[in-house]
Write a protein that holds these residues in place. Structure first.
Motif, PDB file in Angstrom:
ATOM      1  N   ILE A 284       0.810  -1.172  -0.050  1.00 46.40           N
ATOM      2  CA  ILE A 284      -0.116   0.027  -0.005  1.00 46.40           C
ATOM      3  C   ILE A 284       0.852   1.254  -0.072  1.00 46.40           C
ATOM      4  N   ASP A 285       1.649   1.663   1.098  1.00 46.81           N
ATOM      5  CA  ASP A 285       2.422   2.906   1.193  1.00 46.81           C
ATOM      6  C   ASP A 285       3.349   3.104   0.153  1.00 46.81           C
TER       7      ASP A 285
ATOM      8  N   LEU B  63      -2.898   1.862  18.119  1.00 46.42           N
ATOM      9  CA  LEU B  63      -2.445   2.384  16.611  1.00 46.42           C
ATOM     10  C   LEU B  63      -3.756   2.165  15.896  1.00 46.42           C
ATOM     11  N   GLU B  64      -4.567   1.005  15.948  1.00 46.89           N
ATOM     12  CA  GLU B  64      -5.797   1.071  15.318  1.00 46.89           C
ATOM     13  C   GLU B  64      -6.938   2.120  15.676  1.00 46.89           C
ATOM     14  N   ALA B  65      -6.936   2.263  16.922  1.00 44.65           N
ATOM     15  CA  ALA B  65      -7.996   3.438  17.308  1.00 44.65           C
ATOM     16  C   ALA B  65      -7.682   4.633  16.863  1.00 44.65           C
ATOM     17  N   ILE B  66      -6.481   5.029  16.811  1.00 38.95           N
ATOM     18  CA  ILE B  66      -6.054   6.347  16.284  1.00 38.95           C
ATOM     19  C   ILE B  66      -6.313   6.361  14.900  1.00 38.95           C
TER      20      ILE B  66
ATOM     21  N   ALA C 241      -4.887  -4.623   9.203  1.00 35.44           N
ATOM     22  CA  ALA C 241      -6.119  -4.826   8.006  1.00 35.44           C
ATOM     23  C   ALA C 241      -7.015  -3.775   8.091  1.00 35.44           C
ATOM     24  N   SER C 242      -7.521  -3.270   9.185  1.00 37.84           N
ATOM     25  CA  SER C 242      -8.306  -2.026   9.059  1.00 37.84           C
ATOM     26  C   SER C 242      -8.115  -0.817   8.643  1.00 37.84           C
ATOM     27  N   LEU C 243      -6.609  -0.502   8.961  1.00 40.55           N
ATOM     28  CA  LEU C 243      -6.061   0.584   8.864  1.00 40.55           C
ATOM     29  C   LEU C 243      -5.839   0.505   6.881  1.00 40.55           C
ATOM     30  N   ALA C 244      -5.434  -0.663   6.623  1.00 38.62           N
ATOM     31  CA  ALA C 244      -5.346  -0.764   5.158  1.00 38.62           C
ATOM     32  C   ALA C 244      -6.518  -0.482   4.429  1.00 38.62           C
TER      33      ALA C 244
ATOM     34  N   GLY D 246      -2.658 -10.489   3.474  1.00 34.54           N
ATOM     35  CA  GLY D 246      -1.542 -10.649   4.489  1.00 34.54           C
ATOM     36  C   GLY D 246      -1.202  -9.311   5.179  1.00 34.54           C
ATOM     37  N   TYR D 247      -1.599  -9.098   6.422  1.00 35.64           N
ATOM     38  CA  TYR D 247      -1.541  -7.781   7.266  1.00 35.64           C
ATOM     39  C   TYR D 247      -0.360  -7.774   8.206  1.00 35.64           C
ATOM     40  N   GLY D 248      -0.142  -6.544   8.715  1.00 38.46           N
ATOM     41  CA  GLY D 248       1.066  -6.426   9.649  1.00 38.46           C
ATOM     42  C   GLY D 248       1.075  -7.004  11.134  1.00 38.46           C
TER      43      GLY D 248
END
Length: 229
Positions: free
Chosen positions: A9-10, A74-77, A118-121, A140-142
């Motif tokens: 992605i990034d 991190l996910e919440a942010i 996954a959620s941030l992707a 495949g996620y971090g």
């Protein structure tokens, strides 16, 4: 199904430069009450790897329990920032067009191999209407591992299970902007494509063993031909 295309992605599809530092600083402050004094090197890394280094370098316990606390924060942010994401980044040239072009091809499955959670992707891609082109359920996620090649393995296994076929390594294309992306694909014998839109040059990507190196994604027909050769 003929081809499984796995995107980073990034700095491959989108550019959110600077957002990682901000989010990790906020997560560290929230979880352990410390200011950011050491920023890990981001390109090609997974969130699990980054969180572990962050905690270790700030003198904190860095076992799975503490890593999970950082990842949860991190996910919440990131989820809280979702409405602002279209103003905090951009889709890279050609990304919408090549995702749409591949999405229209019969026999092509698109998903992700990304260091992101996954959620941030989902958030990062949806900000520019890109998420609809990829099957997020088989990525495949971090959070999976510190090691990027484990993410490739997970995506290949999930894609094979969902579609009832075995995607042979040479029918899998791993695309990213770093030598770590290339190494992860090569570890499993996949086709590897380096895109020089990040912090590594075309020469560096070629030296890392990429099968194909592209300057960017702007020329849709050329990119399509390179990915489905």
């Amino acid at each position: 199904m003929d081809t499984l295309v796995l995107w980073d992605i990034d700095l491959t599809l989108v550019d959110y430069t600077g957002i990682g530092r901000k989010w990790y600083a906020e997560a560290l402050a929230k979880v352990v009450g410390k200011e950011l004094a050491h920023l890990p090197t981001f390109p090609g890394r997974t969130e699990r790897s980054l969180a572990k280094e962050l905690l270790k370098e700030h003198g904190e316990a860095h076992d799975d329990e503490h890593v999970e606390r950082i990842l949860a924060e991190l996910e919440a942010i990131g989820l809280a920032a979702r409405p602002a994401l279209p103003t905090l980044g951009r889709a890279l040239d050609g990304a919408p067009e090549i995702l749409a072009a591949l999405g229209s091809r019969e026999g092509v499955v698109q998903s992700l191999v990304t260091g992101n959670l996954a959620s941030l992707a989902d958030c990062k891609l949806a900000a520019f209407d890109l998420a609809r082109h990829v099957d997020l359920s088989i990525g495949g996620y971090g959070a999976i591992s510190e090691h990027r090649h484990d993410l490739v393995e997970a995506a290949m296994a999930q894609a094979s299970a969902k579609h009832g076929v075995t995607f042979a390594p040479k029918s899998v294309v791993v695309i990213g902007d770093t030598p770590m992306d290339v190494a992860a694909g090569r570890h499993h014998g996949t086709v590897t494509v380096g895109v020089a839109t990040g912090r590594h040059s075309a020469d560096q990507l070629a030296d890392s063993g990429a099968d194909v190196v592209l300057p960017n994604l702007a020329d849709t027909p050329a990119v399509l031909a390179a990915l489905l050769r």
